[in-house]
Scaffold this motif. Structure first.
Motif, mmCIF file in Angstrom:
data_model
loop_
_atom_site.group_PDB
_atom_site.id
_atom_site.type_symbol
_atom_site.label_atom_id
_atom_site.label_comp_id
_atom_site.label_asym_id
_atom_site.label_seq_id
_atom_site.Cartn_x
_atom_site.Cartn_y
_atom_site.Cartn_z
ATOM 1 N N SER A 114 0.951 -1.142 0.094
ATOM 2 C CA SER A 114 0.089 -0.110 -0.086
ATOM 3 C C SER A 114 0.842 1.208 -0.105
ATOM 4 C CB SER A 114 -0.895 -0.104 1.241
ATOM 5 O OG SER A 114 -1.669 1.149 1.362
ATOM 6 N N ALA A 115 0.404 2.261 -0.602
ATOM 7 C CA ALA A 115 1.134 3.557 -0.794
ATOM 8 C C ALA A 115 1.148 4.390 0.655
ATOM 9 C CB ALA A 115 0.876 4.388 -1.694
ATOM 10 N N ASN A 116 0.004 3.851 1.560
ATOM 11 C CA ASN A 116 -0.137 4.401 2.691
ATOM 12 C C ASN A 116 -0.808 3.159 3.880
ATOM 13 O OD1 ASN A 116 -0.393 5.953 5.000
ATOM 14 N ND2 ASN A 116 -1.928 7.390 4.038
ATOM 15 N N ALA A 117 0.209 2.389 4.305
ATOM 16 C CA ALA A 117 -0.494 1.123 5.011
ATOM 17 C C ALA A 117 -1.076 1.633 6.263
ATOM 18 C CB ALA A 117 0.954 0.296 5.314
ATOM 19 N N GLY A 118 -0.673 2.796 6.789
ATOM 20 C CA GLY A 118 -1.170 3.190 8.104
ATOM 21 C C GLY A 118 -0.475 2.462 9.156
ATOM 22 N N ILE A 119 -0.579 2.903 10.372
ATOM 23 C CA ILE A 119 -0.131 2.434 11.623
ATOM 24 C C ILE A 119 -0.944 2.517 12.794
ATOM 25 C CG2 ILE A 119 1.494 4.169 12.124
ATOM 26 C CD1 ILE A 119 3.179 1.963 13.156
ATOM 27 N N VAL A 120 -1.351 1.657 13.603
ATOM 28 C CA VAL A 120 -2.359 1.885 14.673
ATOM 29 C C VAL A 120 -1.478 1.336 15.931
ATOM 30 C CG1 VAL A 120 -4.604 1.297 15.747
ATOM 31 C CG2 VAL A 120 -4.389 1.813 13.374
ATOM 32 N N SER A 121 -1.209 2.078 16.761
ATOM 33 C CA SER A 121 -0.578 1.545 17.834
ATOM 34 C C SER A 121 -1.443 0.942 18.905
ATOM 35 C CB SER A 121 0.342 2.838 18.453
ATOM 36 O OG SER A 121 0.666 2.483 20.043
ATOM 37 N N VAL A 122 -1.322 0.133 19.283
ATOM 38 C CA VAL A 122 -2.176 -0.646 20.441
ATOM 39 C C VAL A 122 -2.358 0.156 21.724
ATOM 40 C CG1 VAL A 122 -2.896 -2.583 21.747
ATOM 41 C CG2 VAL A 122 -2.149 -2.743 19.565
ATOM 42 N N PRO A 123 -0.939 0.353 22.299
ATOM 43 C CA PRO A 123 -1.165 1.147 23.849
ATOM 44 C C PRO A 123 -1.617 2.595 23.606
ATOM 45 C CG PRO A 123 1.029 -0.076 23.388
ATOM 46 C CD PRO A 123 0.276 -0.231 22.186
ATOM 47 N N THR A 124 -1.322 3.232 22.465
ATOM 48 C CA THR A 124 -1.699 4.663 22.422
ATOM 49 C C THR A 124 -3.022 4.906 22.030
ATOM 50 O OG1 THR A 124 0.649 5.139 21.669
ATOM 51 C CG2 THR A 124 -1.037 6.736 20.894
ATOM 52 N N THR A 125 -3.451 3.837 20.990
ATOM 53 C CA THR A 125 -4.829 3.860 20.754
ATOM 54 C C THR A 125 -5.961 3.451 21.955
ATOM 55 O OG1 THR A 125 -4.328 3.257 18.460
ATOM 56 C CG2 THR A 125 -6.605 2.907 19.257
ATOM 57 N N VAL A 126 -5.466 2.593 22.659
ATOM 58 C CA VAL A 126 -6.270 2.233 23.773
ATOM 59 C C VAL A 126 -6.273 3.190 24.921
ATOM 60 C CG1 VAL A 126 -6.814 0.200 25.616
ATOM 61 C CG2 VAL A 126 -6.352 -0.176 23.175
ATOM 62 N N PHE A 127 -4.845 3.547 25.260
ATOM 63 C CA PHE A 127 -4.770 4.240 26.642
ATOM 64 C C PHE A 127 -4.676 5.749 26.422
ATOM 65 C CE2 PHE A 127 -3.904 -0.240 27.840
ATOM 66 C CZ PHE A 127 -4.848 -0.418 28.679
ATOM 67 N N THR A 128 -4.348 6.350 25.273
ATOM 68 C CA THR A 128 -4.097 7.833 25.264
ATOM 69 C C THR A 128 -4.905 8.643 24.201
ATOM 70 O OG1 THR A 128 -2.537 7.649 23.516
ATOM 71 C CG2 THR A 128 -1.818 7.132 25.983
ATOM 72 N N SER A 129 -6.146 7.836 23.735
ATOM 73 C CA SER A 129 -7.098 8.452 22.890
ATOM 74 C C SER A 129 -8.277 9.117 23.404
ATOM 75 C CB SER A 129 -7.440 7.363 21.890
ATOM 76 O OG SER A 129 -8.077 6.343 22.524
#
Length: 209
Positions: A165-180
């Motif tokens: 993908s030209a922009n695979a994206g990244i989703v951080s598990v700790p950041t997404t769950v605990f700092t969003s």
């Protein structure tokens, strides 16, 4: 004050975090031309198809913390519509690329130097791990939670990752769950723990001053 947690609490958070994600499986849209040119580019020549920022890595001092140098359509617009991108991953001794996903692509990792412990969790909650040696290639299936860890306390490691993908994206598990901004009470119920534990985890992930 630095946040510390017991080994049991740390494993508890990681294992339960795996089960909270439903992964997106969308891919790149097809384009109907040879390549896509941004509106602000008046003239296309070889320079448009050349990305030179990676020259900074050649001969540079090794980083002291994990470093990722990406080449996606964000950094290199010529990749738009081409369904390809890559990244250089640099791991100082004992460092890791923590739990994350790429929602729009699989990841094909090639280890250049050092050793790496890698792993991902499939949709049956099965953990797949491997210790890679120089020259090994490992694939992380699209959308699954995975990590890379340089367990070697004395030597660094370097890898190159390619994406479909030209922009695979990244989703951080700790950041997404605990700092969003998810309410601590909701997280406490989700992880079958108490609010004070959730707040302690949030504090540990907060940016250091």
């Amino acid at each position: 004050m630095a946040f510390t947690t017991s080994k049991h609490e740390f494993c508890f958070v990681l294992v339960l975090a795996f089960t909270t994600f439903h992964m997106v499986t969308a891919g790149d849209a097809d384009i109907t031309s040879n390549f896509a040119v941004p509106p602000n580019v008046p003239f296309v020549d070889g320079n448009f198809f050349t990305y030179t920022a990676m020259r900074a890595l050649v001969g540079a001092a090794r980083p002291t913390t994990f470093k990722i140098s990406k080449v996606s359509m964000v950094e290199f617009p010529a990749l738009t519509g081409q369904s390809v991108s890559f990244a250089v991953l640099q791991f100082p001794a004992g460092s890791m690329n923590s739990l994350h996903t790429h929602p729009r692509s699989a990841e094909l990792l090639f280890l250049l130097t050092g050793t790496l412990e890698v792993g991902f969790v499939d949709t049956t909650n099965k953990l797949i791990t491997q210790t890679l040696q120089v020259g090994d290639v490992f694939v992380f299936p699209k959308g699954l939670v995975h990590y890379q860890f340089n367990r070697d306390a004395n030597n660094s490691a370097t890898a190159i990752s390619a994406f479909g993908s030209a922009n695979a994206g990244i989703v951080s598990v700790p950041t997404t769950v605990f700092t969003s901004g998810i309410d601590a009470g909701i997280l406490a119920k989700s992880f079958n723990t108490d609010v004070s534990t959730i707040r302690a985890i949030k504090a540990g992930l907060a940016p250091k001053a």
